[in-house]
Design a protein around this motif. Structure first.
Motif, PDB file in Angstrom:
ATOM      1  N   ILE A 142       0.972  -1.130   0.084  1.00  0.00           N
ATOM      2  CA  ILE A 142       0.040  -0.078  -0.043  1.00  0.00           C
ATOM      3  C   ILE A 142       0.687   1.204  -0.057  1.00  0.00           C
ATOM      4  N   PRO A 143       0.625   2.092  -0.904  1.00  0.00           N
ATOM      5  CA  PRO A 143       1.522   3.524  -0.890  1.00  0.00           C
ATOM      6  C   PRO A 143       1.340   4.335   0.005  1.00  0.00           C
ATOM      7  N   GLY A 144       2.521   4.623   0.623  1.00  0.00           N
ATOM      8  CA  GLY A 144       2.705   5.780   1.791  1.00  0.00           C
ATOM      9  C   GLY A 144       2.333   7.095   1.446  1.00  0.00           C
ATOM     10  N   GLU A 145       3.291   7.981   1.629  1.00  0.00           N
ATOM     11  CA  GLU A 145       3.042   9.468   1.317  1.00  0.00           C
ATOM     12  C   GLU A 145       3.532   9.773  -0.172  1.00  0.00           C
ATOM     13  N   GLU A 146       4.418   8.833  -0.806  1.00  0.00           N
ATOM     14  CA  GLU A 146       4.811   8.823  -2.331  1.00  0.00           C
ATOM     15  C   GLU A 146       3.895   8.180  -3.026  1.00  0.00           C
ATOM     16  N   PRO A 147       3.142   8.766  -4.111  1.00  0.00           N
ATOM     17  CA  PRO A 147       2.253   8.146  -4.903  1.00  0.00           C
ATOM     18  C   PRO A 147       3.003   7.024  -5.791  1.00  0.00           C
ATOM     19  N   ILE A 188      -6.126  13.501  -9.043  1.00  0.00           N
ATOM     20  CA  ILE A 188      -5.395  12.230  -9.255  1.00  0.00           C
ATOM     21  C   ILE A 188      -4.851  12.099 -10.719  1.00  0.00           C
ATOM     22  N   GLU A 189      -3.797  11.678 -10.936  1.00  0.00           N
ATOM     23  CA  GLU A 189      -3.223  11.232 -12.354  1.00  0.00           C
ATOM     24  C   GLU A 189      -3.867  10.035 -12.674  1.00  0.00           C
ATOM     25  N   VAL A 206      -1.616   7.217  -7.094  1.00  0.00           N
ATOM     26  CA  VAL A 206      -2.136   7.633  -5.693  1.00  0.00           C
ATOM     27  C   VAL A 206      -1.093   7.464  -4.729  1.00  0.00           C
ATOM     28  N   ASN A 207      -1.302   8.096  -3.475  1.00  0.00           N
ATOM     29  CA  ASN A 207      -0.767   7.874  -2.248  1.00  0.00           C
ATOM     30  C   ASN A 207      -1.859   7.336  -1.511  1.00  0.00           C
ATOM     31  N   ARG A 208      -1.465   7.301  -0.046  1.00  0.00           N
ATOM     32  CA  ARG A 208      -2.836   6.487   0.763  1.00  0.00           C
ATOM     33  C   ARG A 208      -3.658   7.619   1.227  1.00  0.00           C
ATOM     34  N   ARG A 218      -5.288  -2.555  -6.117  1.00  0.00           N
ATOM     35  CA  ARG A 218      -4.033  -3.396  -6.087  1.00  0.00           C
ATOM     36  C   ARG A 218      -2.879  -2.502  -6.582  1.00  0.00           C
ATOM     37  N   ARG A 219      -1.786  -2.978  -6.376  1.00  0.00           N
ATOM     38  CA  ARG A 219      -0.650  -2.232  -7.146  1.00  0.00           C
ATOM     39  C   ARG A 219      -0.769  -2.895  -8.674  1.00  0.00           C
TER      40      ARG A 219
END
Length: 821
Positions: free
Chosen positions: A173-178, A206-207, A225-227, A244-245
């Motif tokens: 799951i992403p953190g601060e970095e998208p 969001i891109e 996206v980030n969290r 999902r990633r």
């Protein structure tokens, strides 16, 4: 056609269709013991609390002009080791939808089922009413109403980001970095997708990628996206089902100077004849192909070179695509160079560049890229019989346990013909192992890579016959794998759930070996496969290895079969390749752990069904007869009471020459049966059972053995009744048995018995088992038919015995229209 080779018999007799007769008794329910009053009151309190919490969150967002959704996502958590009553958590008419179901381990190591459910505002009464009735009302048998719903629920809570993420991938799951993620929407409506895109890009900044993957009740969109942004999407959108990633994607002739290499290549080119009216092709999805090579130019025209993105060009920037084309075009290029025989090519190549020429790949929605690329080629040349070949995998985001991904499901959807009513044979590589010191233990724990878990694709692993001819040249080194053993490169499906996910790889072909010396393990040209080089002005030849080489060889084999049998379906080509396969003695010594059926698991899920034989896939013999049936069946129907039920089975009476078989008495004969079909996928992660099974339906086969016709039909009818896909007892001593073979969308098995036994075992049934076509009737696919290919081989070791002629005589006496293709 060589002497002794006979074409397979395509059996055109219409099967006898028998209707299903429902005799099913009610299933027993399994609930944990509960104090009805205390448990019911606690569930009521908890539901009302989380609903109030959700309402307060929405009001706070509206107060600062943030977008809000029109409902609430809740998690229902099961009692450990018990199942949730999944169907009771959904009401489509009220807009209450089951988004996903996950299995998780709690702090005590026990398994919990967690269902994420979307409930529109104003519809919460659906659950409150059930809970009140559980507390206050009884059924006619004196049981609490809705006990199945309430008794197995241990907790109700608000959904969070983790609620939408596969449990085994929580750490990604992403953190601060998208990061690029797949957003799975619970819809198949264009309007809902458009609203989501507008919300994500315009309101939340969001891109988003333009590509979309479409599945039954699912749209998949790529978003960076980030969290925090994921949390915003969950609070703002009514259609988030899953997240999902995204995927990210991977001697003699070679040592000659280019002048000499060119002379060899030119000499071979003069012996090549390409069939000018060929309607058979292999489409290679890769890094592009450089068709200026003297050996590639005759079979790959400029007009057959495509690219997914116009800015990428169609040229091969990496070399991998041109390496693939050398094997796909010629099979064993080294053998052709070493002899002087004419070479007739009955197929051509097509190339689609699906990888960018510069920089590291951004994650892409590769399912959509693959789908759009294949669709374009089919639109441009619709008349061609096309084999699709792809040796591109995503090791970084492989599920690791056989679960479908958006990419593997896209391959299943493409193969099934759901989008365009054109079934397709897609051949993919299993992916590679990159560390060889602990061979073969590393292979056993290295999972087949995404998207090769696809049910409908022919997944190709690697074995090797390569050995070192001159040990002194390599300082007395040795090969990692024994001759005839699993290639050190090949991944496997041993660690998957063998009751749920397909056997992968399906087959193995030459993928080369690895050199081992005192310093470690390295790749070696002598242990690889000769092919074409992408910069012919530098040199003509290169080597290829691993599952890429094996996949290219599989595509070459498949197109030989398609050229010989132009009316054979993709399901049949796949079936013939697996039907012709067998394990080497070395593989058996490596991976066969005992004599019981359960001991075959490691061998089967390491080497698939073995090494296919082109000769067996192409030809019958006097003592080895292949019958091929291509038919379709309607698995489900709606009865007069409006229920959706099983519909029919197909029964074939095999034209065995009974007199010949009885005269052979105790002579051992060999019966092999392969059933190949393509499922329509439903990849949403909603527990993979009941109405949310992955497969649209399954098919199974069985042989009567010593059963009478009436007893056999009764046994098959009982098997159709079972929602758990449990086969009935049989006298047929199959090598693999139903529990090993009845996964995925192709099933193959062998029976060795006496000729006298087989003389009376001449009935074979094809029948359906449950799938989402029946369990989700609102999608209006319950009445669809499914195609299948049934391949049956009868063989005796006595080469002087003629089985072919009496079988043909029997067929012609019953069915005048039966003929060979």
């Amino acid at each position: 056609m060589a002497e002794g080779h006979l074409q397979h018999i395509f059996f055109h007799e219409r099967p006898v269709s028998y209707p299903y007769r429902n005799r099913q008794s009610p299933r027993k329910q399994n609930y944990p013991p509960r104090d009805r009053v205390s448990h019911g009151n606690w569930l009521m309190h908890q539901f009302q609390k989380v609903w109030t919490d959700a309402k307060n969150i929405n009001e706070a967002r509206e107060a600062v002009a943030l977008p809000v959704n029109h409902g609430v996502y809740l998690e229902f958590v099961s009692t450990p080791e018990y199942e949730l009553a999944i169907r009771s958590l959904e009401n489509i008419q009220l807009g209450i939808r089951l988004m996903n179901v996950r299995m998780m381990e709690n702090a005590n190591g026990k398994t919990e089922r967690v269902a994420t459910v979307y409930i529109p505002h104003g519809k919460e009464g659906f659950f409150l009413k059930k809970l009140r009735q559980y507390l206050e009302e009884n059924t006619e048998k004196g049981k609490p109403r809705h006990e199945a719903f309430a008794a197995c629920i241990d907790d109700i809570r608000l959904a969070v980001v983790e609620s939408f993420w596969p449990y085994h991938e929580i750490t990604s799951i992403p953190g601060e970095e998208p990061k690029w993620c797949e957003i799975w929407l619970n819809t198949d409506q264009d309007e809902d997708e458009a609203k989501f895109r507008l919300l994500a890009s315009e309101r939340l900044g969001i891109e988003i990628r333009n590509e979309t993957l479409r599945f039954p009740e699912r749209r998949v969109i790529l978003a960076k996206v980030n969290r925090k942004q994921l949390e915003e999407l969950i609070q703002s959108s009514d259609n988030i089902a899953e997240i999902r990633r995204a995927d990210e994607v991977t001697s003699f002739f070679v040592e000659l100077d280019n002048t000499t290499q060119s002379e060899w290549a030119e000499e071979l080119s003069k012996r090549i004849t390409v069939r000018v009216d060929s309607r058979v092709s292999v489409c290679i999805l890769d890094t592009g192909v450089n068709n200026g090579h003297i050996l590639i130019a005759p079979i790959l025209k400029d007009e057959d070179c495509y690219t997914y993105h116009p800015g990428w060009g169609t040229h091969d920037h990496d070399g991998h695509g041109t390496k693939m084309s050398g094997v796909v075009g010629y099979g064993d290029l080294q053998t052709l160079l070493e002899n002087s025989e004419p070479v007739e090519l009955n197929h051509v190549l097509e190339s689609v560049k699906i990888l960018p020429p510069t920089g590291k790949n951004d994650p892409q929605l590769y399912g959509a890229i693959t789908s759009q690329s294949i669709s374009r080629v089919m639109i441009e040349k619709p008349q061609r019989k096309r084999i699709i070949c792809m040796a591109v995998t995503s090791p970084e985001h492989t599920t690791g346990d056989g679960r479908p991904s958006s990419w593997s499901a896209a391959l299943d959807e493409l193969a099934s013909g759901y989008l365009d009513e054109q079934q397709k044979l897609i051949i993919v590589s299993a992916g590679n192992v990159h560390g060889w010191d602990n061979y073969p233990d590393t292979n056993i724990v290295s999972s087949v890579e995404n998207p090769a878990q696809s049910w409908n694709a022919l997944t190709v692993g690697a074995y090797t016959e390569k050995t070192l001819k001159d040990l002194r040249k390599y300082n007395n080194g040795s090969t990692v794998a024994p001759k005839g053993g699993l290639s050190p490169y090949s991944t496997t499906s041993v660690i998957w759930d063998d009751k749920k996910w397909p056997v992968k790889p399906d087959i193995v072909l030459e993928g080369g070996n690895v050199l081992k010396d005192s310093l470690g393990c390295v790749q070696c040209e002598e242990l690889s496969i000769l092919t074409t080089y992408y910069k012919p002005f530098e040199r003509q030849f290169d080597t290829i290895w691993a599952t890429s080489a094996a996949t290219a060889k599989a595509a070459w084999m498949a197109v030989q079969i398609q050229a010989e049998y132009p009316d054979a379906w993709p399901e049949t080509i796949r079936g013939l390749m697996i039907h012709s396969a067998d394990w080497t003695d070395t593989m058996k010594r490596q991976f066969l752990r005992g004599k019981k059926k359960g001991d075959l698991k490691v061998l089967l899920r390491t080497c698939g069904y073995g090494v296919p034989s082109l000769e067996k896939a192409l030809w019958s013999m006097q003592n080895r007869v292949n019958l091929v049936v291509q038919a379709e069946l309607q698995p489900f129907d709606r009865d007069k009471n409006g229920r959706y039920v099983m519909n029919e089975m197909h029964l074939y009476e095999l034209p065995w020459p009974k007199d010949v078989l009885l005269s052979l008495g105790e002579t051992e004969v060999f019966l092999r049966v392969t059933l190949s079909y393509f499922i329509e996928p439903s990849p949403g992660e909603i527990g993979w059972k009941d109405r949310y099974r992955y497969a649209s339906c399954g098919l199974r086969f069985d042989v009567n053995g010593s059963d009478t016709k009436e007893g056999f039909l009764s046994r098959i009818n009982a098997a159709m009744e079972s929602d758990e896909d449990e086969p009935g007892a049989t006298s047929v001593k199959w090598l693999l048995g139903p529990h090993n073979r009845n996964v995925g969308s192709i099933h193959s098995d062998v029976w060795r018995g006496t000729a006298a036994e087989l003389a009376v075992s001449n009935l074979i049934a094809v029948y359906p088992v449950i799938g989402w076509w029946r369990e989700r009737p609102w999608l209006n696919r319950w009445h669809k038919k499914i195609r299948y290919s049934l391949i049956v081989t009868l063989q005796t070791p006595e080469q002087s015995v003629d089985l072919y002629t009496p079988i043909m005589t029997e067929i012609r006496s019953k069915v005048p229209i039966a003929q060979q293709l």
